[in-house]
Every structure is written in structure tokens, then in C-alpha cells.
Design a protein around this motif. Structure first.
Motif, PDB file in Angstrom:
ATOM      1  N   ARG A   1       0.827  -1.212   0.000  1.00 17.82           N
ATOM      2  CA  ARG A   1       0.000   0.000   0.000  1.00 17.82           C
ATOM      3  C   ARG A   1       0.865   1.267   0.000  1.00 17.82           C
ATOM      4  NH1 ARG A   1       0.718  -1.804   5.012  1.00 17.82           N
ATOM      5  NH2 ARG A   1       0.866  -0.363   6.788  1.00 17.82           N
ATOM      6  N   LEU A   2       0.237   2.345  -0.429  1.00 18.65           N
ATOM      7  CA  LEU A   2       0.867   3.666  -0.363  1.00 18.65           C
ATOM      8  C   LEU A   2       0.858   4.133   1.085  1.00 18.65           C
ATOM      9  CD1 LEU A   2       1.957   6.269  -1.675  1.00 18.65           C
ATOM     10  CD2 LEU A   2      -0.404   6.971  -2.065  1.00 18.65           C
ATOM     11  N   ARG A   3       2.029   4.379   1.628  1.00 20.77           N
ATOM     12  CA  ARG A   3       2.133   4.761   3.044  1.00 20.77           C
ATOM     13  C   ARG A   3       2.514   6.239   3.161  1.00 20.77           C
ATOM     14  NH1 ARG A   3       3.695  -0.241   6.258  1.00 20.77           N
ATOM     15  NH2 ARG A   3       3.866  -1.920   4.735  1.00 20.77           N
ATOM     16  N   ILE A   4       1.807   6.927   4.016  1.00 15.89           N
ATOM     17  CA  ILE A   4       2.156   8.313   4.351  1.00 15.89           C
ATOM     18  C   ILE A   4       2.673   8.308   5.786  1.00 15.89           C
ATOM     19  CG2 ILE A   4       1.404  10.707   4.402  1.00 15.89           C
ATOM     20  CD1 ILE A   4       1.073   9.360   1.681  1.00 15.89           C
ATOM     21  N   SER A   5       3.959   8.512   5.956  1.00 16.99           N
ATOM     22  CA  SER A   5       4.557   8.470   7.293  1.00 16.99           C
ATOM     23  C   SER A   5       4.216   9.722   8.085  1.00 16.99           C
ATOM     24  CB  SER A   5       6.078   8.349   7.176  1.00 16.99           C
ATOM     25  OG  SER A   5       6.441   7.185   6.484  1.00 16.99           O
ATOM     26  N   ASN A   6       4.381   9.629   9.394  1.00 15.84           N
ATOM     27  CA  ASN A   6       4.270  10.824  10.221  1.00 15.84           C
ATOM     28  C   ASN A   6       5.381  11.802   9.828  1.00 15.84           C
ATOM     29  OD1 ASN A   6       2.054   9.984  11.722  1.00 15.84           O
ATOM     30  ND2 ASN A   6       3.325   8.992  13.277  1.00 15.84           N
ATOM     31  N   PRO A   7       5.101  13.100   9.884  1.00 15.12           N
ATOM     32  CA  PRO A   7       6.129  14.076   9.489  1.00 15.12           C
ATOM     33  C   PRO A   7       7.343  14.022  10.407  1.00 15.12           C
ATOM     34  CG  PRO A   7       4.209  15.180  10.448  1.00 15.12           C
ATOM     35  CD  PRO A   7       3.835  13.760  10.251  1.00 15.12           C
ATOM     36  N   GLU A   8       8.488  14.367   9.827  1.00 11.35           N
ATOM     37  CA  GLU A   8       9.749  14.386  10.563  1.00 11.35           C
ATOM     38  C   GLU A   8      10.337  15.790  10.551  1.00 11.35           C
ATOM     39  OE1 GLU A   8      12.319  11.558   8.725  1.00 11.35           O
ATOM     40  OE2 GLU A   8      11.110   9.811   9.306  1.00 11.35           O
ATOM     41  N   VAL A   9      11.047  16.132  11.612  1.00 11.26           N
ATOM     42  CA  VAL A   9      11.727  17.426  11.699  1.00 11.26           C
ATOM     43  C   VAL A   9      13.126  17.275  11.102  1.00 11.26           C
ATOM     44  CG1 VAL A   9      12.628  19.184  13.264  1.00 11.26           C
ATOM     45  CG2 VAL A   9      10.445  18.082  13.764  1.00 11.26           C
ATOM     46  N   VAL A  10      13.521  18.243  10.265  1.00 14.63           N
ATOM     47  CA  VAL A  10      14.838  18.147   9.627  1.00 14.63           C
ATOM     48  C   VAL A  10      15.810  19.206  10.122  1.00 14.63           C
ATOM     49  CG1 VAL A  10      14.012  17.004   7.541  1.00 14.63           C
ATOM     50  CG2 VAL A  10      13.984  19.487   7.654  1.00 14.63           C
ATOM     51  N   ASP A  11      15.383  20.041  11.051  1.00 15.12           N
ATOM     52  CA  ASP A  11      16.303  21.020  11.636  1.00 15.12           C
ATOM     53  C   ASP A  11      15.916  21.207  13.105  1.00 15.12           C
ATOM     54  OD1 ASP A  11      14.053  22.710  11.677  1.00 15.12           O
ATOM     55  OD2 ASP A  11      14.590  23.614   9.755  1.00 15.12           O
ATOM     56  N   GLY A  12      16.555  22.128  13.758  1.00 16.71           N
ATOM     57  CA  GLY A  12      16.305  22.316  15.185  1.00 16.71           C
ATOM     58  C   GLY A  12      15.284  23.382  15.514  1.00 16.71           C
ATOM     59  N   TYR A  13      14.474  23.775  14.534  1.00 20.14           N
ATOM     60  CA  TYR A  13      13.584  24.919  14.734  1.00 20.14           C
ATOM     61  C   TYR A  13      12.105  24.552  14.819  1.00 20.14           C
ATOM     62  CZ  TYR A  13      17.792  27.482  13.444  1.00 20.14           C
ATOM     63  OH  TYR A  13      19.075  27.965  13.391  1.00 20.14           O
ATOM     64  N   VAL A  14      11.810  23.260  14.956  1.00 17.00           N
ATOM     65  CA  VAL A  14      10.419  22.817  15.109  1.00 17.00           C
ATOM     66  C   VAL A  14      10.311  22.060  16.421  1.00 17.00           C
ATOM     67  CG1 VAL A  14       8.522  21.490  14.103  1.00 17.00           C
ATOM     68  CG2 VAL A  14      10.160  22.642  12.601  1.00 17.00           C
ATOM     69  N   SER A  15       9.446  22.522  17.299  1.00 16.51           N
ATOM     70  CA  SER A  15       9.304  21.895  18.612  1.00 16.51           C
ATOM     71  C   SER A  15       8.470  20.621  18.521  1.00 16.51           C
ATOM     72  CB  SER A  15       8.645  22.867  19.599  1.00 16.51           C
ATOM     73  OG  SER A  15       7.274  23.052  19.267  1.00 16.51           O
ATOM     74  N   GLY A  16       8.559  19.802  19.568  1.00 19.59           N
ATOM     75  CA  GLY A  16       7.756  18.590  19.626  1.00 19.59           C
ATOM     76  C   GLY A  16       6.271  18.897  19.613  1.00 19.59           C
ATOM     77  N   ALA A  17       5.875  19.966  20.320  1.00 18.43           N
ATOM     78  CA  ALA A  17       4.458  20.347  20.367  1.00 18.43           C
ATOM     79  C   ALA A  17       3.969  20.790  18.994  1.00 18.43           C
ATOM     80  CB  ALA A  17       4.255  21.458  21.393  1.00 18.43           C
ATOM     81  N   GLU A  18       4.811  21.532  18.269  1.00 13.86           N
ATOM     82  CA  GLU A  18       4.425  21.983  16.920  1.00 13.86           C
ATOM     83  C   GLU A  18       4.295  20.800  15.963  1.00 13.86           C
ATOM     84  OE1 GLU A  18       6.533  26.413  17.068  1.00 13.86           O
ATOM     85  OE2 GLU A  18       7.692  24.643  16.488  1.00 13.86           O
TER      86      GLU A  18
END
Length: 418
Positions: free
Chosen positions: A55-72
């Protein structure tokens, strides 16, 4: 005492996998909604497991730098999952499906295409070609709406005084033992850029305006071409950066008082992401601001230090706007009167009883303000505002984004070979 050996065979993991069962149920439901006859060759026990595994899978988004918080990141993930299952894609007349269902239909038509190819001698049979076309269409719809869902939430969260967000869609590598195709959304955080300007001998901070981009570098600072200014700019730069003072954002929040901050962020992006024309009135540069494609005011700008600087926001009734000056000439209302009677904010017009106050309503209409009364029947929840502008959002993502189109074609090619 010795434990008695259990000779019963364990059920395969997929038989107890709720995700698998729900997936197969959803595939069949999506096919029925579209009027497709479910094919036994695809839905045999063996092939159902292949369908699920590929199936076509859409993963949970990932952070690629240090400027996105866990809450965001958590908020982005939750909202996109909600949007993913909302039925808002009219796939044919009177048939509306979700992006999730488009991805299921992509899976199903791909599996059916392979089943037919295995049983037909002619690999170019018209039925196979038709299924290839259908699979491509379902993938394109799913992909377009998935990326649009991310843009909906990141334009809500992008605050010029704090932080912007960017997005990249990365494909997962395909392996022989892992036939599924996956897309991984990557989220970027871009810190606000502040610059100080000296205006009337006072130093005033302002924030640079930017926008997410559908191709690398995934985020751009907004620029305005020199020819937009005409004779109002005689400098040497071909493009000018765009900044906005905190005062202008404050006035936006005050005068568009029915909008919460995520809606203000979205409206600011919607009206500034491409600036191709400015209105010149009484020597001022004005950028019209629209909600639901209805003009409700202007951002007032000046060119300062080779930068387009938005200084304040005027509601459409204010003096120094074309409509506000017409209203003043007809009614004699001055600046203080506009503020005193609170006819310089959105809530007043939305709540105005036009049948009770006929004379006042006629006055506003004669002043060129009749369109604003159309907002009485609108909802100012940011998600509903974005839903109403969904075609515009998709058009923005696809307009001139050749790299994004190439990426989509690469995704399709990978799917065909999976």
C-alpha cells in the motif's frame, strides 16, 4: 509441574492485525463509493495481504532542523491526519471522497492492473492501460491533497513575528522485501527575521514576510518586482524584500476581530504570497486585503531603504482608502466618527441588521461597500476559510512548480516499478 505444550499453530500476525482488517474494509468501501466492482483476483486472501503490504504509506512528518518543537510537530501531525480523511474531493459528479480514499483507490487499481497483467498475454490490453491511467489519477489526487493539507496547517502556524514553516515530501526507498511505497513529509522551521527602520526619526522594528515553497529550497522570502511600483520606486534593485511592522499586524487583529491568530496568519499569507499589483491612493501604496475573495481593507505600504514596508492596516471604511474617502464625502463622517461607531471592524458589518438599518445599509452600498455584506453568511473559522479557497491553494502549489511536478512523476514511476 511441567507446562503442557500448546500444539496449536499461531495465527499469522496479519490475521490479528486491526490495521490490516480496517485497511481491507476501507479499500472495499472506497471501491463501492466509486462504483467499482471488487475483483476476486485482488481480494483473495493471498492477494489481500499483498495489497496491504504494497500500500501507499504516508509516514508521520519528521523534523529536519532544530527549529520545530515537539508540540508543533504533534499539532501538525494531528491536524493533517484529520484533514486526510475529510471528504472534499469531487472525483465525479455527486461522488466526493477523501485523500485517504484516493490513496486506497490508487492501491486497488494498481493491484488489479498487476492481476490482469499476470493473466493477459497482451500487456498493452486496453483494460490494463485504463487501470494505469486510473491509478495515476488517484495517486495525483492523493498526493496533491496530502501536500495541500500540510500547507493548510503550516500557513496557519507561520507567524512573521515568530517563525515560518517549510515542507518537503521525500519518498522512501523501495526494497525487494518491502514492496510498499512511502512518502515522508519533512518539516522545516525558519526563524523570524527582524530589521529596524528609521521612520520620522523613530527606530521601528519590522518582520520579513515569507512563504512555504513546493520545491527546493521549500521556503522563500517574499519579493516584489520593481515594475509593480511604477514611478514610486527609482532605486536600482530589480526586486524588493517585503517587511511588516508589528503595528500593522496588531491592527489586522483588532480590525478583523472575528479572526483568531491562525486565521490572521493564513489571511496574511493568502494576500501577500504573490504581490503583482499595488493601489496608489492619495500618494499611499495600498495592498488590498481580501477574505473569501471580498475586499475588507488595505495594508498601507511605503518604500523604505529599498524595502516594501507595510506600516499599518486600514479597514475599508477608513479615511485614506478609496471607499473610506467616498463614505466620508457622502456622509460627512470623520476619522473619529468611524472609530466611535465601530464601523472600522469586521464584526460590525457581519452583525449589522441590514433590514433594520436600511438608511445606513444604503449609505455603505453607495460608498462601494456592498460586497462586504456578503460576509454575513460566512464562517470565520480558519479551516472553513481554507476549505473555501482549496482550489486556490492547490493552484498556488502547482503554479510554476516544475520541480514539484517532476517529483510527483518520479513518485509515479517508483510506484509502477514497485
Amino acid at each position: 509441574m511441567a507446562r503442557k505444550k500448546n500444539n496449536r499453530k499461531k495465527k499469522p500476525a496479519h490475521q490479528t492485525n486491526g490495521g490490516y482488517k480496517n485497511y481491507i474494509r476501507d479499500v472495499i468501501e472506497a471501491a463501492k463509493i466509486l462504483g467499482l466492482r471488487t475483483d476476486a483476483r485482488v481480494l483473495s486472501n493471498t492477494n489481500k495481504h499483498r495489497l496491504y503490504e504494497g500500500r501507499l504509506r504516508i509516514s508521520n512528518p519528521e523534523v529536519v532542523d532544530g527549529y520545530v518543537s515537539g508540540a508543533e510537530l504533534k499539532r501538525i501531525t494531528q491536524k493533517v491526519k484529520e484533514y486526510y480523511r475529510v471528504r472534499n474531493i469531487e472525483i465525479k459528479e455527486n461522488t466526493i471522497v477523501s485523500a485517504y480514499q484516493c490513496s486506497l483507490l490508487q492501491d486497488y487499481t494498481r493491484a488489479l492492473q498487476k492481476a490482469l497483467a499476470d493473466s493477459f498475454e497482451d500487456k498493452n490490453d486496453p483494460d490494463i492501460e485504463m487501470l494505469k491511467s486510473a491509478q495515476s489519477r488517484f495517486f495525483n489526487l492523493a498526493y496533491s491533497y496530502i501536500i495541500t493539507h500540510f500547507y493548510k496547517i503550516i500557513t496557519q502556524l507561520s507567524n512573521p513575528e515568530y517563525k515560518y514553516f517549510g515542507l518537503n515530501m521525500r519518498s522512501l526507498a523501495l526494497y525487494k522485501d518491502n514492496p510498499s511505497f512511502g512518502i515522508v513529509p519533512e518539516i522545516y522551521g525558519i526563524p523570524a527575521e527582524v530589521k529596524k527602520f528609521t521612520i520620522n526619526n523613530q527606530v521601528r522594528p519590522a518582520f520579513r514576510l515569507g512563504k512555504p515553497n513546493a520545491e527546493k529550497p521549500y521556503f522563500l522570502w517574499i519579493k516584489v518586482e520593481k515594475n509593480v511600483f511604477g514611478e514610486n520606486y527609482n532605486g536600482t534593485k530589480n526586486e524588493l524584500d517585503v517587511y511588516i511592522q508589528s503595528h500593522a499586524i496588531k491592527r489586522l487583529c483588532q480590525r478583523l476581530d472575528l479572526l483568531k491568530r491562525p486565521a490572521i496568519n493564513y489571511i496574511l499569507w493568502q494576500n501577500t504570497n504573490t504581490i503583482s499589483e499595488l493601489t496608489i491612493h492619495r500618494g499611499n501604496l495600498l495592498l488590498p486585503v481580501k477574505i473569501y475573495d471580498i475586499k475588507i481593507g488595505y495594508l498601507v505600504a511605503d518604500v523604505v531603504d529599498d524595502v516594501l514596508l507595510f506600516k499599518t492596516f486600514l479597514f475599508i471604511t477608513h479615511n485614506c482608502t478609496p471607499e473610506g474617502d467616498t463614505l466620508r464625502s457622502i456622509s460627512g463622517l470623520g476619522k473619529e466618527d468611524i472609530s466611535y461607531w465601530k464601523i472600522d471592524r469586521l464584526s460590525t458589518f457581519v452583525s449589522l441588521d441590514t433590514t433594520k438599518y436600511l438608511a445606513l445599509t444604503k449609505l455603505f452600498k453607495h460608498s462601494g461597500l456592498s460586497d462586504i455584506f456578503q460576509l454575513k453568511d460566512k464562517d470565520f473559522d480558519v479551516e472553513l476559510m481554507q476549505e473555501a479557497n482549496l482550489d486556490g491553494l492547490i493552484h498556488y502549489l502547482e503554479r510554476g512548480k516544475n520541480a514539484a511536478k517532476v517529483q510527483k512523476q518520479e513518485f509515479e514511476a517508483l510506484l509502477q516499478n514497485a
